[in-house]
Design a protein around this motif. Sequence first.
Motif, mmCIF file in Angstrom:
data_model
loop_
_atom_site.group_PDB
_atom_site.id
_atom_site.type_symbol
_atom_site.label_atom_id
_atom_site.label_comp_id
_atom_site.label_asym_id
_atom_site.label_seq_id
_atom_site.Cartn_x
_atom_site.Cartn_y
_atom_site.Cartn_z
ATOM 1 N N ILE A 342 0.860 -1.177 0.000
ATOM 2 C CA ILE A 342 0.000 0.000 0.000
ATOM 3 C C ILE A 342 0.899 1.230 0.000
ATOM 4 O O ILE A 342 1.813 1.323 0.832
ATOM 5 N N ARG A 343 0.651 2.168 -0.917
ATOM 6 C CA ARG A 343 1.481 3.368 -1.024
ATOM 7 C C ARG A 343 0.604 4.606 -1.183
ATOM 8 O O ARG A 343 -0.508 4.533 -1.698
ATOM 9 N N PHE A 344 1.147 5.739 -0.748
ATOM 10 C CA PHE A 344 0.481 7.032 -0.886
ATOM 11 C C PHE A 344 1.345 7.935 -1.770
ATOM 12 O O PHE A 344 2.578 7.932 -1.659
ATOM 13 N N LEU A 345 0.691 8.701 -2.641
ATOM 14 C CA LEU A 345 1.392 9.547 -3.606
ATOM 15 C C LEU A 345 0.782 10.933 -3.598
ATOM 16 O O LEU A 345 -0.435 11.087 -3.755
ATOM 17 N N PHE A 412 6.788 12.783 -13.824
ATOM 18 C CA PHE A 412 6.088 11.505 -13.993
ATOM 19 C C PHE A 412 7.079 10.350 -14.119
ATOM 20 O O PHE A 412 6.797 9.238 -13.653
ATOM 21 N N ASP A 413 8.213 10.586 -14.751
ATOM 22 C CA ASP A 413 9.236 9.538 -14.840
ATOM 23 C C ASP A 413 9.674 9.088 -13.454
ATOM 24 O O ASP A 413 9.779 7.887 -13.175
ATOM 25 N N GLN A 414 9.936 10.059 -12.572
ATOM 26 C CA GLN A 414 10.390 9.725 -11.218
ATOM 27 C C GLN A 414 9.300 8.997 -10.442
ATOM 28 O O GLN A 414 9.576 8.014 -9.736
ATOM 29 N N PHE A 419 7.122 3.827 -8.500
ATOM 30 C CA PHE A 419 5.999 2.895 -8.573
ATOM 31 C C PHE A 419 6.472 1.530 -9.072
ATOM 32 O O PHE A 419 6.128 0.488 -8.504
ATOM 33 N N ARG A 420 7.273 1.531 -10.133
ATOM 34 C CA ARG A 420 7.748 0.261 -10.694
ATOM 35 C C ARG A 420 8.598 -0.510 -9.697
ATOM 36 O O ARG A 420 8.505 -1.744 -9.605
#
Length: 434
Positions: A342-345, A412-414, A419-420
């Motif tokens: 689970i992650r928050f962005l 978005f790349d970062q 995310f990946r």
Amino acid sequence: MYTHEDLARLQAQSLKMQGWIRRQTFSPANEKTLRRFSSWEVAELIFRINQSTFRGKLAAEPNLPLGEVEEDGRQRWFSLEEVNELRRRVRINRKTLMPPRPEGKRAFRAAIANFKGGAGKSTVALHFAHAAALDGYRVLVVDFDPQATLSHSMGLTDVGEDHTVWGIMARDLERETDRMNAAAKGAESGTALPQRKLPASIRDMGLSTLRPGDFIKPTAWPTIDIVPSCANAAFVEFASAQYRHLNPEWTFFGAVSRFLDSLADDAYDLILFDCPPAIGYQSMNAVFAADMLYIPSGPGYWEYDSTTSFIGQLSEALEDLSHGFENFPTGKIRLPKAFADIRFLMTRYEPSNELHQAMMGAFKQVFGERMAEHPIELTRAVEQSGRFLSSIYEIDYREMTRGTWRRARATFDQAYEEFRSHVIAAWDKLEDEA
């Protein structure tokens, strides 16, 4: 006084303007097309190698795709199909350019979810899907949101509700009911099990005969498919309540999971869910099918408050379902529901804004390592991409200054790279039979 007829007239007027906007945004054929990528982009931003190295590979192997040269320049431009062929055939220092994928695992499923409208769920899902496709992954996106922002951004504009998540759920109800009725006629006590009946209005839709592929549509990106949504799919919440009444034993929250389980393990690499801004039948299907929750939030106090409410109400909903359905067959779903991560962005972040800095600190203090290190920054190019129903990856950098485009792409790349990394770590944890 205004009635439904007035609302219908307003919608008709709006649909006319919607068609005009699409004509300005998409190609003259009213279809979204994917641009080509320059050799500079392919080398430095997609393959992450030096341009001279890339040019050397093309010169040394003339059988490789060479792209096209525009009349007004020397730059070569490659289609995504050509990029992927290069990725499969070219090796740098004997290393493949193919992205990492755990062997023998099914596609990894990530749900982009939160209560708050405007938190950036569709924007994050769109950009992560495009970034993953440029990374070499085969992606399926599932649009659970009746607003259908993601579907429209992917170029899907003429979608019938039968071929949305609602159709998948109705199909699952019919199939699960038939499966239950075909089971053993007697319980251990000797009491006959009841036959569950569905009205002709459901069976006459013919959804049970549809194949999984009938719900999946191609997009302008050759390695991205979508299960689209549409405005008419909003009634899924009302219909699902009726369906549960018809068959109380139907594990409604497992419909999409069972649908995805029916796909071949190697059909896709990554499956992304764009969830509606509410906890309901559709969002619970996304949650139960997901391996990871990715929760975006804007940098304001009310967005923090909404995120807090979201995880609290989601916790209660998951607990209720675990107790209410613990004795019912759920296919490959295990109760209580467990996520690999689970992650928050944080989204719409402005580094120079003191309030945003303070809110980022508050998020990190509460969620700790669950909080993504790289927020998605608000830039002029990001705003422009949203206005034109496109991601920053779809915009040709020649339409603005390269520096402006690079800054927008970098954020978005970062975020995608982070995310990946979480996806790959969690992917390895998936059980083979999952």
